[in-house]
Design an enzyme around this catalytic site. Structure first.
Site, PDB file in Angstrom:
ATOM      1  N   ASP A  80       7.464   2.036  15.958  1.00 26.36           N
ATOM      2  CA  ASP A  80       7.076   2.521  14.633  1.00 26.36           C
ATOM      3  C   ASP A  80       5.549   2.439  14.536  1.00 26.36           C
ATOM      4  O   ASP A  80       4.985   1.402  14.219  1.00 26.36           O
ATOM      5  CB  ASP A  80       7.754   1.675  13.556  1.00 26.36           C
ATOM      6  CG  ASP A  80       7.379   2.108  12.142  1.00 26.36           C
ATOM      7  OD1 ASP A  80       6.458   2.939  11.989  1.00 26.36           O
ATOM      8  OD2 ASP A  80       7.998   1.606  11.188  1.00 26.36           O
ATOM      9  N   TYR A 105       8.059  -4.373   8.927  1.00 28.66           N
ATOM     10  CA  TYR A 105       8.243  -3.486   7.781  1.00 28.66           C
ATOM     11  C   TYR A 105       8.424  -2.067   8.304  1.00 28.66           C
ATOM     12  O   TYR A 105       7.592  -1.580   9.076  1.00 28.66           O
ATOM     13  CB  TYR A 105       7.052  -3.540   6.816  1.00 28.66           C
ATOM     14  CG  TYR A 105       7.225  -2.546   5.683  1.00 28.66           C
ATOM     15  CD1 TYR A 105       8.111  -2.824   4.643  1.00 28.66           C
ATOM     16  CD2 TYR A 105       6.578  -1.319   5.697  1.00 28.66           C
ATOM     17  CE1 TYR A 105       8.327  -1.895   3.634  1.00 28.66           C
ATOM     18  CE2 TYR A 105       6.792  -0.383   4.684  1.00 28.66           C
ATOM     19  CZ  TYR A 105       7.668  -0.682   3.658  1.00 28.66           C
ATOM     20  OH  TYR A 105       7.883   0.244   2.664  1.00 28.66           O
ATOM     21  N   LYS A 124       1.720   8.178   7.790  1.00 31.11           N
ATOM     22  CA  LYS A 124       0.497   7.735   7.135  1.00 31.11           C
ATOM     23  C   LYS A 124      -0.751   8.553   7.462  1.00 31.11           C
ATOM     24  O   LYS A 124      -1.025   9.526   6.787  1.00 31.11           O
ATOM     25  CB  LYS A 124       0.323   6.241   7.385  1.00 31.11           C
ATOM     26  CG  LYS A 124       1.386   5.448   6.622  1.00 31.11           C
ATOM     27  CD  LYS A 124       1.035   4.013   6.367  1.00 31.11           C
ATOM     28  CE  LYS A 124       1.859   3.410   5.267  1.00 31.11           C
ATOM     29  NZ  LYS A 124       2.946   2.538   5.677  1.00 31.11           N
ATOM     30  N   TYR A 169       6.512  -0.858  -6.235  1.00 26.41           N
ATOM     31  CA  TYR A 169       6.788  -2.290  -6.328  1.00 26.41           C
ATOM     32  C   TYR A 169       6.213  -2.927  -7.586  1.00 26.41           C
ATOM     33  O   TYR A 169       5.502  -3.922  -7.515  1.00 26.41           O
ATOM     34  CB  TYR A 169       6.288  -3.016  -5.070  1.00 26.41           C
ATOM     35  CG  TYR A 169       7.164  -2.717  -3.875  1.00 26.41           C
ATOM     36  CD1 TYR A 169       8.363  -3.398  -3.694  1.00 26.41           C
ATOM     37  CD2 TYR A 169       6.828  -1.728  -2.983  1.00 26.41           C
ATOM     38  CE1 TYR A 169       9.198  -3.103  -2.631  1.00 26.41           C
ATOM     39  CE2 TYR A 169       7.665  -1.412  -1.908  1.00 26.41           C
ATOM     40  CZ  TYR A 169       8.844  -2.116  -1.741  1.00 26.41           C
ATOM     41  OH  TYR A 169       9.668  -1.818  -0.699  1.00 26.41           O
TER      42      TYR A 169
END
Ligand SMILES: *Cc1c(COP(=O)(O)O)cnc(C)c1O
Length: 434
Positions: free
Chosen positions: A254, A144, A283, A16
């Site tokens: 999620d 997200y 993660k 980003y």
């Protein structure tokens, strides 16, 4: 070192960012425990766990050893038609940690891919049940789920990072984001009997209106991460589960950010005693060593997919179940389970509460939120990264604020003195901006 800075500036994209990046990145030469060592010689206390992943800290001897031992046997082999002990060993560990109903595991490369896999599973499931019209998704705003196209399509459509792509994304159904707060009374519970609690009224109306075309509801349980760092009521999540059952819609949880203890429970769904039909992990799965993720589902979903045409699940990454990643993930899960992680996370939570709560009274602060090993200070205005990032580094800590949020999710092994340095750096940079 100049060389590295120059190559980076001239050629490398960062997440980003523009290329070259507006703010030159800092060069890290090594990392150990909770410390990142920069090329300048400066050491920073890591308050980010490299985006939720490095829960045991860096350069951990046990994880290093697991990697070295597996490397000596085989670094990789395709998973098509072949299997291996590292995959089976990790499978066994994940089965022991997760609800018994979730006993089919698809290993993949990254969180975003785990979400793509979850979405495909849900769509293929309903197709297999002869209800092919059920292929849309429903979610809540403020979420997200990753950067690939399927995942982007369920990220927050406005505040999210993907507005640019809206016209090429699948159009899904968005309910308002949960406004209830974790641990606070569930608004609407006091409402008239039969009424849906107010926080979930619109969600309820939307699922009632769209269920015939919905394959699944997808959301982040309890903590909305990169979409805004908000922690919502467990009652909300329990209600979502009940609505999914009532309307025959699968639930995808999620847990990529929340999994492996971050919120104070091994998985965030446990706060609400909810078992999803499909769960995404990522993660912290490998303790921050390698990119790996997993999508877990039930025998029911797997059976339907496998017994209906085309009789196979339509996905298979090249590096699926990479043995190195599996081996380090197993070592990471063992480390976690053998550690007093829940006491550690509880202690981090208590300290974050104590030391961040006073920030609420600083000028420019809109809110302070803490859950598990996650501490968030939300500002009224977007933070000035050009000023705040160097100011944090000057105070010896590594944080990566975004939007209006200054937040930390440190490795679980951080001690109270190092954590105190993070929280005082946060308070300092906020106080000194006025
Ligand atoms: C980070 C994240 C993802 C995407 O994972 P990647 O490994 O970056 O692709 C998906 N969902 C949630 C909740 C995340 O926090």
């Amino acid at each position: 070192m100049d060389d590295i800075a120059a190559i980076d500036r001239d050629h490398l994209w960062h997440p980003y960012t523009a290329c070259p990046a507006a703010l030159p990145p800092l060069e890290v030469v090594s990392a150990s425990g909770v410390r990142l060592r920069l090329a300048s010689g400066r050491e920073l206390i890591d308050g980010m766990s490299s985006w939720w992943a490095a829960i045991h800290g860096y350069n951990h001897p046990v994880l290093n050893r697991a990697l070295a031992e597996q490397t000596a046997k085989m670094a990789h082999v395709m998973f098509g038609g072949l299997t291996h002990a590292p995959a089976a060993e990790l499978c066994r560990r994940l089965l022991a940690l997760t609800p018994p109903a979730l006993d089919k595991i698809f290993f993949c490369d990254s969180g975003s891919v785990a979400v793509e896999v979850a979405i495909k599973m849900a769509i293929q499931y309903w197709h297999g049940r002869g209800r092919a019209q059920k292929q849309r998704l429903m979610t809540v705003r403020g979420g997200y789920h990753g950067d690939t196209f399927g995942a982007m399509a369920v990220c927050d459509p406005i505040g999210g990072m993907h507005t640019l792509f809206t016209d090429v994304l699948a159009q899904h159904v968005f309910a308002p984001r949960p406004e209830s707060r974790f641990g606070q009374p569930w608004p609407g519970q006091a409402g008239p009997a039969g009424d849906a609690p107010s926080d979930i009224a619109e969600f309820t109306a939307l699922i009632a209106a769209h269920h015939h075309e919905l394959a699944a509801v997808i959301l982040e349980p309890i903590v909305q991460g990169a979409g805004g760092m908000r922690m919502y009521s467990a009652a909300y999540l329990a209600e979502v589960r009940a609505l999914c059952d009532r309307y025959e819609v699968l639930l995808i949880a999620d847990e990529i950010a929340t999994g492996f203890g971050r919120t104070g429970r091994m998985f965030a769904c446990e706060h609400a005693n909810v078992v999803a039909d499909i769960v995404c992990l990522g993660k912290a799965l490998t303790g921050g060593y390698l990119s790996m993720a997993a999508t877990l589902t039930t025998a029911e979903v797997a059976d339907v997919i496998s017994s209906a045409k085309p009789g196979v699940f339509m996905h298979g990454p090249t590096f699926m179940a990479n043995p190195l990643a599996c081996a380090v993930a197993s070592a990471s899960v063992d480390l976690l389970c053998q550690s007093p992680w829940s006491e550690r996370v509880a202690a981090i939570e208590a300290q974050l509460r104590r030391e961040l709560e006073p920030c609420r009274h600083l000028s420019g602060v809109a809110d302070v939120r803490v859950l598990g090993a996650i501490g968030v200070v939300e500002m009224d205005e977007p933070v000035d990264m050009g000023r705040i990032q160097p100011a944090l580094v000057e105070r010896g800590v590594w944080l990566r604020p975004f939007g209006r949020l200054i937040y930390t999710m440190p490795p679980y092994v951080i001690d109270s003195e190092d954590l105190r340095q993070i929280t005082s750096a946060i308070a300092d940079v906020i106080a000194s901006q006025a």
